[in-house]
Design a protein around this motif. Structure first.
Motif, PDB file in Angstrom:
ATOM      1  N   ALA A  53      71.017  55.744  35.382  1.00 18.81           N
ATOM      2  CA  ALA A  53      69.699  56.036  35.277  1.00 18.81           C
ATOM      3  C   ALA A  53      68.535  54.969  35.927  1.00 18.81           C
ATOM      4  CB  ALA A  53      69.504  55.564  33.645  1.00 18.81           C
ATOM      5  N   ALA A  54      67.584  55.521  36.416  1.00 18.80           N
ATOM      6  CA  ALA A  54      66.743  54.906  37.328  1.00 18.80           C
ATOM      7  C   ALA A  54      65.444  55.793  37.081  1.00 18.80           C
ATOM      8  CB  ALA A  54      67.210  54.840  38.574  1.00 18.80           C
ATOM      9  N   VAL A  55      64.270  54.814  37.529  1.00 14.26           N
ATOM     10  CA  VAL A  55      62.831  55.526  37.433  1.00 14.26           C
ATOM     11  C   VAL A  55      62.390  55.591  39.154  1.00 14.26           C
ATOM     12  CG1 VAL A  55      60.634  54.607  37.099  1.00 14.26           C
ATOM     13  CG2 VAL A  55      62.209  54.355  35.446  1.00 14.26           C
ATOM     14  N   PRO A  56      61.972  56.675  39.411  1.00 17.44           N
ATOM     15  CA  PRO A  56      61.740  56.915  40.901  1.00 17.44           C
ATOM     16  C   PRO A  56      60.379  56.117  41.145  1.00 17.44           C
ATOM     17  CG  PRO A  56      60.850  58.781  39.617  1.00 17.44           C
ATOM     18  CD  PRO A  56      61.614  57.888  38.617  1.00 17.44           C
ATOM     19  N   VAL A  57      60.544  55.402  42.173  1.00 17.59           N
ATOM     20  CA  VAL A  57      59.173  54.571  42.603  1.00 17.59           C
ATOM     21  C   VAL A  57      58.218  55.505  43.658  1.00 17.59           C
ATOM     22  CG1 VAL A  57      58.388  52.499  43.714  1.00 17.59           C
ATOM     23  CG2 VAL A  57      60.348  52.545  42.334  1.00 17.59           C
ATOM     24  N   ALA A  86      64.146  60.569  51.267  1.00 16.61           N
ATOM     25  CA  ALA A  86      64.878  59.300  50.598  1.00 16.61           C
ATOM     26  C   ALA A  86      63.601  58.708  49.443  1.00 16.61           C
ATOM     27  CB  ALA A  86      65.172  58.266  51.592  1.00 16.61           C
ATOM     28  N   VAL A  87      64.214  58.798  48.311  1.00 18.66           N
ATOM     29  CA  VAL A  87      63.119  58.289  47.585  1.00 18.66           C
ATOM     30  C   VAL A  87      63.609  56.805  46.704  1.00 18.66           C
ATOM     31  CG1 VAL A  87      62.114  58.602  45.040  1.00 18.66           C
ATOM     32  CG2 VAL A  87      62.549  60.313  46.390  1.00 18.66           C
ATOM     33  N   LYS A  88      62.970  55.749  46.901  1.00 16.16           N
ATOM     34  CA  LYS A  88      63.196  54.538  46.303  1.00 16.16           C
ATOM     35  C   LYS A  88      63.237  54.752  44.653  1.00 16.16           C
ATOM     36  CE  LYS A  88      62.173  49.610  46.104  1.00 16.16           C
ATOM     37  NZ  LYS A  88      61.320  48.609  46.666  1.00 16.16           N
TER      38      LYS A  88
END
Length: 135
Positions: A53-57, A86-88
């Protein structure tokens, strides 16, 4: 769509089960669904391929990938052209487990990436995402 997750100097990569770049290590990713936002697609694909799980920056790079009829010959006819965003993403929870169309999922130190069979621009994009103050 690619999800670029960097944690403690390591990049989260998957070994691809399907073309393009079948068998190579790269960032988790895939197609954007109709009506889906770019940042939402990144975290969805990340969860599907790695259970992380991550939050897009923010987007960190845009890449062109050309699939040729004869993959070894850059002058052979073009079969498909992929445009990858490419999304950090900022890691929130979970450890990588290969899912969906990934053969393997693992954290790799950025300074080890050149030793792997990686997709084009993986090391460059990982270094961009890891740079202080990026995105």
């Amino acid at each position: 769509m690619l999800a670029v997750v960097i944690r403690d100097g390591q990049a989260l990569l998957v070994r691809r089960a399907n073309p393009p770049d079948q068998g190579k290590w790269g960032f988790p990713g895939g197609k954007i669904n109709a009506g889906e936002r770019v940042l939402d697609a990144a975290v969805r694909e990340l969860a599907e391929e790695t259970a992380v799980a991550a939050v897009p920056v923010a987007p960190v790079a845009v890449l062109d990938v050309f699939e040729r009829a004869d993959g070894l010959d850059p002058c052979s006819p073009l079969k498909r052209h992929f445009i990858l965003i490419a999304v950090k993403c900022e890691w929130q929870a979970g450890e990588p487990v290969a899912g969906d169309d990934a053969l393997e999922a693992a954290w790799w130190r950025i300074d080890q990436l050149s030793e792997l069979d990686i997709s084009v621009d993986v090391e460059r994009v990982a270094r961009l995402a890891a740079a202080p103050g990026e995105a």
